[in-house]
Each structure stands twice: as C-alpha cells, then as structure tokens.
Design a protein around this motif. Sequence first.
Motif, PDB file in Angstrom:
ATOM      1  N   UNK A   1       0.809  -1.212   0.000  1.00  0.00           N
ATOM      2  CA  UNK A   1       0.000   0.000   0.000  1.00  0.00           C
ATOM      3  C   UNK A   1       0.843   1.263   0.000  1.00  0.00           C
ATOM      4  N   UNK A   2       1.854   1.303   0.873  1.00  0.00           N
ATOM      5  CA  UNK A   2       2.654   2.523   0.943  1.00  0.00           C
ATOM      6  C   UNK A   2       3.389   2.765  -0.371  1.00  0.00           C
TER       7      UNK A   2
ATOM      8  N   UNK B   1       2.678   1.708  -3.380  1.00  0.00           N
ATOM      9  CA  UNK B   1       1.747   2.115  -4.443  1.00  0.00           C
ATOM     10  C   UNK B   1       1.330   3.564  -4.279  1.00  0.00           C
ATOM     11  N   UNK B   2       1.004   3.917  -3.053  1.00  0.00           N
ATOM     12  CA  UNK B   2       0.527   5.284  -2.811  1.00  0.00           C
ATOM     13  C   UNK B   2       1.631   6.300  -3.093  1.00  0.00           C
TER      14      UNK B   2
ATOM     15  N   UNK C   1       2.428   6.652  -6.724  1.00  0.00           N
ATOM     16  CA  UNK C   1       1.364   7.322  -7.465  1.00  0.00           C
ATOM     17  C   UNK C   1       1.389   8.836  -7.269  1.00  0.00           C
ATOM     18  N   UNK C   2       1.685   9.222  -6.031  1.00  0.00           N
ATOM     19  CA  UNK C   2       1.546  10.658  -5.748  1.00  0.00           C
ATOM     20  C   UNK C   2       2.873  11.414  -5.723  1.00  0.00           C
TER      21      UNK C   2
ATOM     22  N   UNK D   1      -1.417   8.172   9.181  1.00  0.00           N
ATOM     23  CA  UNK D   1      -2.426   8.718   8.255  1.00  0.00           C
ATOM     24  C   UNK D   1      -1.867   9.946   7.543  1.00  0.00           C
ATOM     25  N   UNK D   2      -0.561  10.138   7.609  1.00  0.00           N
ATOM     26  CA  UNK D   2       0.045  11.283   6.926  1.00  0.00           C
ATOM     27  C   UNK D   2      -0.164  11.176   5.426  1.00  0.00           C
ATOM     28  N   UNK D   3      -0.351  12.333   4.787  1.00  0.00           N
ATOM     29  CA  UNK D   3      -0.567  12.330   3.342  1.00  0.00           C
ATOM     30  C   UNK D   3       0.783  12.151   2.642  1.00  0.00           C
ATOM     31  N   UNK D   4       0.757  11.726   1.366  1.00  0.00           N
ATOM     32  CA  UNK D   4       2.015  11.584   0.629  1.00  0.00           C
ATOM     33  C   UNK D   4       2.836  12.878   0.620  1.00  0.00           C
ATOM     34  N   UNK D   5       2.159  14.029   0.578  1.00  0.00           N
ATOM     35  CA  UNK D   5       2.908  15.288   0.559  1.00  0.00           C
ATOM     36  C   UNK D   5       3.719  15.453   1.847  1.00  0.00           C
TER      37      UNK D   5
END
Lengths: 886, 151
Positions: B12-13, B15-16, B19-20, B134-138
């Motif tokens: 998951x990490x 891929x996320x 992607x971002x 739950x931190x965002x990719x940014x």
Amino acid sequence: MSGWLLLLWLPSASAVPEDALNELLREHYHTAQQLESGERYTEAATHYRVVMLGDPEFKQAVVDLGRVLELDDRPGAALRVYASAPNDADAVEALGRLQLALGDLGEAKRSFERLSRLRPAWPGWRIPMAAATAPDDPEEAAALLLEYLDFVTASIDDEGMVDVTIQVCGALRDRDEVQAVELLERLVVRFQDDAESVARLEALLMQFEIDAFAEELAQAADVRLPPEDVDRLRRAREAFASGDVGASSVLLEQLVVDQPRSAVAWAALSDVRMARGDVGGAEQAIRSAQKLAPLEAAYPARLGQLLADSYGGRFDGEASQAFARAVRRRATDPELWVRKARADRRAGLWELSVAAYQHALELDPEAPWAEEARRSIEGAARQLPEDVPLPSAPGRPESVPEEAWIAFHRGWAWRERGAPDQALAEVLVARRLAPLFVRAINLEAAIRTDREELGVARALYRESLEIEPGQPALLTVLAELEERVGDLERSGALWAAAAAQGDPRALWRRAQAEATSGRWPAARQTLAAYFARTTSDPNYEDARALDALLQRRIRGALGGGLLGLGFVVSVPLGLWLRRRSGVELEVMLAASPRIWRDVTQICAAIRHEVLKHHASVLVSVADALDKGDREPAQWAADRLFGPGGALERLDDYVEELEALGRSSGVHLNLRFRDPLFRSLLAATARLQRLEPELRRGTGRHLAGTLRELSGVLNQEVYQALGHLVSSLSVIELDRELLDTIWQDVCDEPAFQGVLLPDLQLEPLPEGPLLLKIFPSDLRDILGNLIRNSVEACIESGQGQIGLAVALEEDLITGLERVVIRVRDTNPRRLTTQMIRGRYIGRGLGLAVDLTNRARGSIHVEPDPGWSKAIVVRLPRAERPTAEEWG
Amino acid sequence: MMQVLVIEDGSEYTETLERFLTEGFSFTRAGSGRGALALLAARPFDVVFLDMRFDRAPEGELLGDLELVADRFNGDPVQARRFLEDHQGNFILAELRGAGLTVPVLMSYDFSAEPRRWERLAERYGPVDYLDDVASPAEVAERLRALASGG
C-alpha cells in the motif's frame, strides 16, 4: 403536412418577434409572406433567405424558408435549412417531420429526441416520435402514445394522433393486440366529440374484433356431452355443492380427459380448481372454456373476475380486457358493465371506467351499485376548488432591504429545488445587503449543512443565536451538528438549553433520557411540557405511548412496592425504548464489560485498515484533481469501493459490532445514535455517493469535498477512535488502586474473622503508571495473586505479603514494562512451570490467561528477604494509545 | 532523484507513494527486514521508509527470536509472534543499526503519544524520524527530504 403542430407551440415560435428586424429585412420578410400566400414559393424562398442570412438570430425565417422550400418541392434544400438551426425547437421539429415524411426514420427519431430536450415541458413530441418508431418497434410507439395520454389529460395538441395511432396499432396488432385495443379504446373516449375520428378508430377496432372472433370461431367447436357424461357432470356439481371438493375434482378432471372439447366441463372444473386454491389451473380451465365457446359472455366474465381477484392487481389490465369481451357478448347486462368499470378503475383506465359506469347506469339507474357508479363518475371529474382568501404574509422587516428580501426568498426556493449552489449565491447576496438578517443567516447555515460544510454551518448558527438568542429550534439544530462533529459536551449543553426554552424535540429527548435512567416522574413532567407545546412533532405518537407506559408502570410499581419498581418497570421500558431507538456504543460497553476487548480490536481494525491505508490518500487525490490529473481518483475509487475495499470492510466491522450488541442483549444503533460512528458512517456514505464522480475523475466540488471528508475521517474520527480504544484498554496503576484490590480481597467472606497477614507496599515509581490492560483484568490478576498468597499465609500460620512496583525497559522496542511483584514469606512451593502448566488452582490459571491477553507475563522469581515473588510484567502506556491494537 | 527503500509487508505505501510522489523520488520495495538488509547491502539508498506492523509477512521472514520473546508471554508462541509482528519495524531498525547501516529511517508509526519511548529509540537508533501513519504523501515527501538532507 409541414408545420402542422408548429403554431401550437406559441411561446417558442414567437421567441424573437419580427419587429426586431431592421427596416430593410422587415420589408423582405413581408414580401416573402405575400409571395408565399400567392403560392409563389420560389420567389418567397429568396426573400426568406435574405432575412435568414441578414439576421441569424431571427430563427423564424429558418422555419419559414424551410416550409416554402418544402412547398416548392425541394425537400433536400429544406432539410439543410432546418438542420442549420439545431438549437431552435421549431426548426428541429420541422426537420423531424420532414425526415419522417421522407421515410428517414432514424434521423427523424434523433430529431424528436433532440426536440424533447429543447422543449422539456412539451409532451407533444411523443406523437411524431411514435410515428417514427412504429415500423421498427410498435410496442415502444404504443407506449409513447399511452404515456402521452396519461400525461396530457385534456386535449391540447392531439392533432395527428389518430393517424399515428392507427398506424401504430396496425403495426402492433400481431405482437400485442391487447395493448393495441387498449390504445384504440382510450382514443375513442378521448376523441368522442370528433365523429370522424371515432368512426375511423372504431372501424379499426371492429376489424380487430372481427378478425379475432373469426379466428376464435374457427377454433371453437363445443361438443354436447352424451347423457352418461351429463350425469357425471351433475354428480360432480352436487359433490361440489355439498362441500366435497375432492370428489368433485376427481370426477371433473377425468371428464375433461374424456371430453376435452366440452366448455361446460372445463368451466365447472375451473370452479373446483379455484376452490382447491389452484388459481393457475382454474385460469387454464376457464380459458379453455372460453376458447371452446367464444360466443358465451359468462366465460370471459369469469376469467376477468379471476384475474382481478387472484393476482393482487398485477393483471388488472387483462381483467379489464376480459370484461370488455364479456360486455361485447352481452351488452345489455348492467352487472357486467359494472364489473368492467371496477376492473378498468383498478387498472387506472379512468376514462374507460367512467364510460362503463355510465353505460351501466343507463341500463339500470336504480341498481344497488348505482350510488357507487355515480360517486365514481363524479370522483373522476374533480373540479378545482376555489381558493380561500388568506391574510397576506408577514411583511419584510424594515431593517431588510427589498433586494435582500427577494434574494433570501430566491435562495430558499433554490434550496427547495435541491440546488444548493444557486441557493448559496442568492443567500450571500441577501447577507451582504442585510448582515443581521437572522433568517438569511439561518438559511445559509442550512445550505452549508446540506453541503456538509459543518464548521461554517456551526459558526453561522452561533452567530444567529448571538443576534437573536430566543430561537430554541436553532439550538437543537446546532446541538445535532455538534454531535455530528463529536463535541458531545457542547451538544449536551445546547440540548439542555433548547429544552429549557421549550423546544419540543429537546423535551422529547430529555424525557427519553429520564425514562431510561429510571427517573419516571421527571420524565412524565418533561412529557407534560412537551405536550403543552406541540401536537405535530414527529415524535408525538411515541411520546404519547411512552407517557401511557410510564403512567401504567408507575401506578403498578406503587401498588407492588419499591422492590418491584425496578424489575417491573425497567425491563419492559428499556425494551420499549431500545426498540425505538437503540443505544450508542458507550451504553453497550457499560452494559457488557466482557466485550470490551472485542470492541477494542474492531475499532482498532477500522482505524488501521479503513482509515490509515485508504482515507489518508483523499487529500492527495484532491491535489491531483486540482492539477487536472484524474487517474489517482480512479485508482482511489478501486481501493475504496472495489471488492474487499475499505468501505466494504467497514460495513463488515459495523456488522460485527452490531452482532456483539445482540450477543449482549443490546440493540446497538451506531448509524443514528452513536456520535463517533454517526460521523464516520455519514462521511463514508458521502464518500460512497462520490463513487461515480471519483471513477470519472470529474465532478463539481469533488476535490473540496474530498478534502473535507479527509478532515473528518483522518482527523476527527481517527483520533476519536484512538481515544476510544485507549480508554477501553488503559488503566492507571496507583497506590489507591492497589489498596482497593487488597481491601477487596480482605473483605471476601472466606476471610471474615481470620487474622490476615500485613501488607507491605513499597513506594511506586514516579509519574503516572498507565498500563495497557483492561481495568477489570488487572483487578482480577492482582486479586487472584494476592488471594493465593493470603490463603497460603493463613494455612501456614505465618507470613507477610508485599507489593512492589518497578519499571523495566525493552531495549528493542523502547517500550517500558511495569513490573508488579507480589511477594510473600509463606513456605508453599510455587514455580513458573507450575503456574504456566496450570498445576494449581486457586485462580492462578485465570491470572495467567488474563496476563497473556494483556501481552504480559508471569514468572515466579526469588526475591531477597522473601520466600518468593510472583512477578507480573505488563506493557506500559505513556499516554493512551491505540496503535498496538491495530 | 532520491532513492527511497520502502519496507512494508504489503504494497500500500509503495503504491501510494509511487502514485503521488512522481517527481524527484524513486521507490524500491522490500517485503521484509531480511529483504531490506539484502537490498541495502547491494546498493545505497538515501532514506528508508519503514512500516511498523508486519502481520502479513511469513514467519521465517520476521526478525527477532521467537523463543526469547515467548518467555515474555508465559511461553505463549502465538502472543510472541504477534509481538514480533506488531513491533517488527523496531526489530528491523535494530537490525539495520546492528549491521552498521546508518541510512536515515522514517518510521510510519505515531509515536506522539509515547515521547519517552521515542526519545530512547531516537537516541539509540538515529538518524530516525516518524510520521503519523495517516500522513498524506505530501507530508511523507517533506519528511523524506528533510531526513535525507540531514534535517
């Protein structure tokens, strides 16, 4: 044929009046009209073309030019002209009709579809569309015409319908004669004042009937029964009359085998099968009878009655057809007409029903059903009652400018139409012009709530209440919003304030709370205040029922004594309320401490699997959308909504929680009653609604909504779930708790009157000692260990017991463990293996299980100055944390 | 291009983040501590992104001595295995440092509620940082850059 509906749609046709033309073009236009009326179409076309080219906005010239080109026998040119104005409804209609006339049905249908979008409120497009559809799909064409008849109750633009209907029915006949006949019959009623049309329609109906009847007659050949079979039939009827349905059935079933072309035998068998509950068999039998004796009215009448009575209205249309056949066979029987009228009415064929009732009344105006017939006829012809003059609405407050007043009401109207964006634009105008206009503030807050902008909505409601405090209903709205965002303290205060101001919903809520907590007299007082303020609240009936229940129970309890009160009242009252509303998670937890662990694990899984891995990408998806990149949205949609996706898992977890509730005898209502889950499920439901937009990667406000939902899911709900998990699984170990556990053991009945050993309690380490363990588990572990030592000391007549607490660090994880040593000086032998192997009783096995559950350990260790120490190690929490439950 | 080794038992990490965070980052995934050690021995990485829980990893892939850990849980191997899974990130971090690898590590675990524990770990196993999971990719990108630049 061109333009035969054109002038009937005046609003569109006169959209740009010719007065708008300049002088020169107007002159051309008048010249063209004069030439057209003189049938000089070629020249007229030249002038219309000048106007069309000179003022492209004047679309009437397009239609005029196309028309004269058609009249000049230049259909190809006319098609091109009409097609040049694809957004003008008149031109599109004319185009479709010309295409229809030229036999280009596919293009004609496309034109009429376009017309339906250009004139959404005009039903007449269905008639030419039906004409274009009939050759390929007559059922669809008939459906369009029936839809038109349903839609337009008065004749406004039926022109051409008779022609089209005759065409459609001709094509439909071989496929669905019932529908064709229904359509023709309804048109006969519709055009009853137009003798020529009625004659044409009835001629076709008659042709249908003659053909069908001829076919039936060709099939029919009812045989007369020989005397011995007449005797069998008589015996069967006698058996049926005497109630011996079985014997009758045996005789008749055999009779139709021996005499399969006897209508009377089949008809009799139909009755018997019906009596046995075999509706399908009964229908089959009466249809056979009808086929064999098509001139007989009784059989279609019986078929109609069977269809009407036995299928819950599903075949009322067919029943109506059967009765229609019956009355054609026996038109002088008023009873048959009434039965037909009833079937027509049930099938929604109002016009046919009224006609049938009228026919019946003409035949027998004094019959017992005459009143019913008259009432039905009157009922079908409802007249609009006159308006009662009402006093004028309260006027605009002086402080609110006219423009703001109008903008406010426009905003209101938009919101009612389900258009929050337009509503918001208007209300913002009103607010700019009248900043203190509380109704506008409240409306904006309501719109913001619709848009799930809860923070803004809450601020607006607060602002409104500051300007005008006396708005109890607003307090309840705000209280619900606070609940939705998880601020229960503020919500509670608002509900209380609303109840104090007499808001019915708040009073009802308070009464429920008082009733569930056993304060029945107070609940009744609150209900009295509720009844004094409302008779129309949605909870009124429930409130009445609760009041009656409380009254009965209080009376019963007073009669039965105080002891009975709790038992008699609380159980049924609790059930009564639970059925209506269910409870939140907190109540379930209070009722069933044994399920804390399961609840903790489920909540931690929701936090980890649903929120952590999925909801955290919402902001990034929103950022990508802002940059025009749709792909991440589609990717996220698969993760959220796909099989085994986050939302599906959430549903499973919610179901698990509800199942836990059921196993604890609690009706858990997470969706509506639990503040945390209500927020979570509302947010995920909203997310679910965004699925089509996410999959497309487009949508108004999509990025903004995703950010907003991210705020709810990743911040509010994530944290709240963490707190919940921690609050269930963490306890602070302090001196007071240890004293309490010691004292509880000493107070046990087994130790009453016995000299107990002393307890030596060492000083505890500095700082709060939070343990990751369920509170009841810690009490049980330490209680059992202490009890075991106390018993050993009593048995040996000597001994002392000590408790010491220390901290240890795990070098790899950095975690600290709290080490609790239960020491004693008695000589009873005890080893770690004995504890782990369960060689002993006395509750130590339970202590091992509970320690395992808390991810701790128990060892027996030597301890200087003591005979031994049972050492319990438990993980320490610095502050409440939910992570390890994930 | 910053080379990031993502150590997680799922994907998951990776891929996320792939992607971002498409610009300036290159992500390589290792499914276990052992795999990560092999990759780190083969080529350099600027920074490691390390998950904490490894509940999908095969038993043989988990770092940590199951028997020793079981003693903490009254000899219960099930509890021991769960402990290894729940704290696998810590075991991997300890193993990296034990192998002399000083690559900065960003842990995906919320230590904010356990400041003393974090102090001890940071002191023992630095350079290391953590982010709420739950931190965002940014936010992840920002921290990775800071860690890689020694911030």
